[in-house]
Design a protein around this motif. Sequence first.
Motif, PDB file in Angstrom:
ATOM      1  N   GLU A  11     -10.865   1.709  -4.131  1.00 30.98           N
ATOM      2  CA  GLU A  11      -9.480   2.184  -4.030  1.00 30.98           C
ATOM      3  C   GLU A  11      -9.246   2.899  -2.697  1.00 30.98           C
ATOM      4  O   GLU A  11      -8.212   2.715  -2.050  1.00 30.98           O
ATOM      5  N   ILE A  12     -10.205   3.702  -2.287  1.00 30.98           N
ATOM      6  CA  ILE A  12     -10.071   4.392  -1.002  1.00 30.98           C
ATOM      7  C   ILE A  12     -10.075   3.388   0.149  1.00 30.98           C
ATOM      8  O   ILE A  12      -9.313   3.507   1.116  1.00 30.98           O
ATOM      9  N   LYS A  13     -10.934   2.373   0.046  1.00 27.87           N
ATOM     10  CA  LYS A  13     -10.993   1.338   1.079  1.00 27.87           C
ATOM     11  C   LYS A  13      -9.668   0.589   1.170  1.00 27.87           C
ATOM     12  O   LYS A  13      -9.172   0.282   2.267  1.00 27.87           O
ATOM     13  N   LYS A  14      -9.058   0.296   0.006  1.00 25.52           N
ATOM     14  CA  LYS A  14      -7.754  -0.368  -0.007  1.00 25.52           C
ATOM     15  C   LYS A  14      -6.689   0.523   0.648  1.00 25.52           C
ATOM     16  O   LYS A  14      -5.846   0.047   1.428  1.00 25.52           O
ATOM     17  N   MET A 224       7.853   6.970  -0.482  1.00 29.87           N
ATOM     18  CA  MET A 224       8.393   5.615  -0.582  1.00 29.87           C
ATOM     19  C   MET A 224       7.406   4.579  -0.059  1.00 29.87           C
ATOM     20  O   MET A 224       7.430   3.426  -0.487  1.00 29.87           O
ATOM     21  N   ALA A 225       6.568   4.980   0.883  1.00 33.55           N
ATOM     22  CA  ALA A 225       5.604   4.044   1.463  1.00 33.55           C
ATOM     23  C   ALA A 225       4.303   3.967   0.672  1.00 33.55           C
ATOM     24  O   ALA A 225       3.411   3.187   1.017  1.00 33.55           O
ATOM     25  N   MET A 226       4.179   4.752  -0.403  1.00 32.69           N
ATOM     26  CA  MET A 226       2.910   4.850  -1.116  1.00 32.69           C
ATOM     27  C   MET A 226       2.810   3.914  -2.313  1.00 32.69           C
ATOM     28  O   MET A 226       1.790   3.938  -3.012  1.00 32.69           O
ATOM     29  N   TYR A 227       3.814   3.114  -2.576  1.00 28.61           N
ATOM     30  CA  TYR A 227       3.747   2.270  -3.771  1.00 28.61           C
ATOM     31  C   TYR A 227       2.526   1.342  -3.773  1.00 28.61           C
ATOM     32  O   TYR A 227       1.881   1.187  -4.818  1.00 28.61           O
ATOM     33  N   PRO A 228       2.158   0.696  -2.648  1.00 30.42           N
ATOM     34  CA  PRO A 228       0.952  -0.161  -2.694  1.00 30.42           C
ATOM     35  C   PRO A 228      -0.318   0.590  -3.077  1.00 30.42           C
ATOM     36  O   PRO A 228      -1.265  -0.010  -3.584  1.00 30.42           O
ATOM     37  N   VAL A 229      -0.343   1.907  -2.850  1.00 32.47           N
ATOM     38  CA  VAL A 229      -1.539   2.692  -3.172  1.00 32.47           C
ATOM     39  C   VAL A 229      -1.604   2.999  -4.657  1.00 32.47           C
ATOM     40  O   VAL A 229      -2.691   2.964  -5.268  1.00 32.47           O
ATOM     41  N   TRP A 256      -4.543   8.583  -8.213  1.00 32.77           N
ATOM     42  CA  TRP A 256      -3.995   9.894  -7.849  1.00 32.77           C
ATOM     43  C   TRP A 256      -4.722  10.459  -6.632  1.00 32.77           C
ATOM     44  O   TRP A 256      -4.093  11.024  -5.731  1.00 32.77           O
ATOM     45  N   VAL A 257      -6.042  10.309  -6.582  1.00 30.92           N
ATOM     46  CA  VAL A 257      -6.811  10.800  -5.436  1.00 30.92           C
ATOM     47  C   VAL A 257      -6.384  10.089  -4.154  1.00 30.92           C
ATOM     48  O   VAL A 257      -6.204  10.715  -3.099  1.00 30.92           O
ATOM     49  N   CYS A 258      -6.196   8.762  -4.224  1.00 27.98           N
ATOM     50  CA  CYS A 258      -5.747   8.019  -3.040  1.00 27.98           C
ATOM     51  C   CYS A 258      -4.350   8.473  -2.612  1.00 27.98           C
ATOM     52  O   CYS A 258      -4.061   8.606  -1.416  1.00 27.98           O
ATOM     53  N   GLY A 259      -3.482   8.722  -3.591  1.00 26.69           N
ATOM     54  CA  GLY A 259      -2.158   9.248  -3.254  1.00 26.69           C
ATOM     55  C   GLY A 259      -2.250  10.615  -2.610  1.00 26.69           C
ATOM     56  O   GLY A 259      -1.517  10.916  -1.652  1.00 26.69           O
ATOM     57  N   PHE A 260      -3.152  11.455  -3.114  1.00 31.33           N
ATOM     58  CA  PHE A 260      -3.340  12.783  -2.524  1.00 31.33           C
ATOM     59  C   PHE A 260      -3.827  12.678  -1.080  1.00 31.33           C
ATOM     60  O   PHE A 260      -3.390  13.443  -0.204  1.00 31.33           O
ATOM     61  N   THR A 310       1.003  19.021  -5.949  1.00 27.71           N
ATOM     62  CA  THR A 310       2.252  18.913  -6.704  1.00 27.71           C
ATOM     63  C   THR A 310       3.112  17.767  -6.183  1.00 27.71           C
ATOM     64  O   THR A 310       3.701  17.009  -6.964  1.00 27.71           O
ATOM     65  N   VAL A 311       3.193  17.624  -4.865  1.00 29.93           N
ATOM     66  CA  VAL A 311       3.964  16.519  -4.286  1.00 29.93           C
ATOM     67  C   VAL A 311       3.376  15.180  -4.714  1.00 29.93           C
ATOM     68  O   VAL A 311       4.106  14.241  -5.065  1.00 29.93           O
ATOM     69  N   THR A 312       2.051  15.073  -4.684  1.00 31.00           N
ATOM     70  CA  THR A 312       1.395  13.830  -5.111  1.00 31.00           C
ATOM     71  C   THR A 312       1.729  13.499  -6.561  1.00 31.00           C
ATOM     72  O   THR A 312       2.027  12.342  -6.898  1.00 31.00           O
ATOM     73  N   ALA A 313       1.683  14.512  -7.427  1.00 25.01           N
ATOM     74  CA  ALA A 313       1.976  14.281  -8.846  1.00 25.01           C
ATOM     75  C   ALA A 313       3.410  13.816  -9.047  1.00 25.01           C
ATOM     76  O   ALA A 313       3.685  12.930  -9.872  1.00 25.01           O
ATOM     77  N   LEU A 314       4.356  14.407  -8.305  1.00 27.65           N
ATOM     78  CA  LEU A 314       5.760  13.998  -8.421  1.00 27.65           C
ATOM     79  C   LEU A 314       5.947  12.538  -7.997  1.00 27.65           C
ATOM     80  O   LEU A 314       6.619  11.752  -8.678  1.00 27.65           O
ATOM     81  N   ILE A 315       5.358  12.183  -6.867  1.00 29.06           N
ATOM     82  CA  ILE A 315       5.487  10.811  -6.372  1.00 29.06           C
ATOM     83  C   ILE A 315       4.830   9.823  -7.327  1.00 29.06           C
ATOM     84  O   ILE A 315       5.368   8.740  -7.618  1.00 29.06           O
ATOM     85  N   TYR A 316       3.675  10.197  -7.849  1.00 29.57           N
ATOM     86  CA  TYR A 316       2.957   9.323  -8.782  1.00 29.57           C
ATOM     87  C   TYR A 316       3.770   9.093 -10.051  1.00 29.57           C
ATOM     88  O   TYR A 316       3.841   7.974 -10.571  1.00 29.57           O
ATOM     89  N   LEU A 317       4.447  10.141 -10.527  1.00 28.97           N
ATOM     90  CA  LEU A 317       5.272  10.011 -11.727  1.00 28.97           C
ATOM     91  C   LEU A 317       6.484   9.120 -11.469  1.00 28.97           C
ATOM     92  O   LEU A 317       6.815   8.254 -12.302  1.00 28.97           O
TER      93      LEU A 317
END
Length: 412
Positions: A11-14, A224-229, A256-260, A310-317
Amino acid sequence: MGRKMRYLYLEIKKTVKLLPHMLLQILLLLGLLAVVVVGAVRSMGREALAVRAEIAVVVREELAGLALHYVENIESVSRFCRFRQTTEQEGFELLNHGEVTALVLMPEQLLEGIMNGTNPAVEIYFPKQAGLEAMFFREMTEAGEGLLRVAQAQIYGAGDMAREFGLTEQLSRIETEIDSYNLAFALDRLALYDQEKVSAFGAVNAAQFYLASGTILFLLLAGMAMYPVVCKEKPAFCRQLTREGTGEIWQSFCQWVCGFLCVSLFAGILWAAGRLFAVFGPQDAVKYLTAGGGYPSHIGVGIGVVILMTVTALIYLVHSLAGSRTVGILLVFVVSVVMVFLSGGLVPAMFLPQHVRTVGEWLPTAWLMRAVSGLFAGRGAGVSGEGVAVLCGYTVLCTAAACFVRRSRGLL
């Protein structure tokens, strides 16, 4: 455990492979926000809006004209009001054409009526579509009316008490003392006002306020750019991972870690831009932005990590609720702008309706902006231990809600 770590590595590599494309989008977003910031700074540098009320006054006796001349030369009045003596017909014509803010009709024997207690009424007319100047002058007249009523009540009360207890011989001295007190109260500005600086931005200045809200808005919009992750894997692949011991919770945790990591990278870009501005920017502006000193480094790093979580959690949700790339981008944009607005990030909260402020002060964006404000302005403007606990609670709540949504939709 080895398969779980291998999945995290994949996942990190992706995510690393997707970073160049995401960074390009983020730089474009950062450039757009920079244009907005430059325009806002230039507009803040302009001269503030001055309230200047043009008042038409109809004077029917000479003594009232002298009193008007005295009032219009008082500094606190002359700064905001300009009086123009007219006839009654001319005054109504000026009012109807919008050339004056208000029309004041002073009755005959005004001063004599005040002295003998008949108190003739002064008529004040405002236009139907009252502007800022008319509202300001209305407040001034209502305040003056209140002061006059208090003074008259004091005179009448003193007269009644003097007649009741047989002190009519001393009534003249009592009235003189009351008049002296009221004149000193009304004309001595230091006796009437205490100087206290009030700011719509709270404990921070305007630049720090908009820098904090802009930082949170940028990080959320960067999502908005994080959807592929954080997007869903194919159902068959997810089921195969589950069979091999990489369960749903671990898959969610890896995303979640990759989003963070992505959000941390975006925040690092902002930090680098801030450091460049601190070195090459105007020093007066740098001191203005860092007024208050900020947190100590170890506390600042800890609060920064909580903000990013917190920002990561909001975006992930939000992306979990969307379920597709197009809907996710639109939903992240709408949710980010609306939440920042309700939290007072675009317009200070004190200018919003009470019910909006009540809702906005408990949104996660409100606590995030307070936390970022503390990074610039110090402990007095930032969040306390309670605020950090609230942000951690929002992180857990949003992450759990995202996992529940994804599982209920069969995305994992």
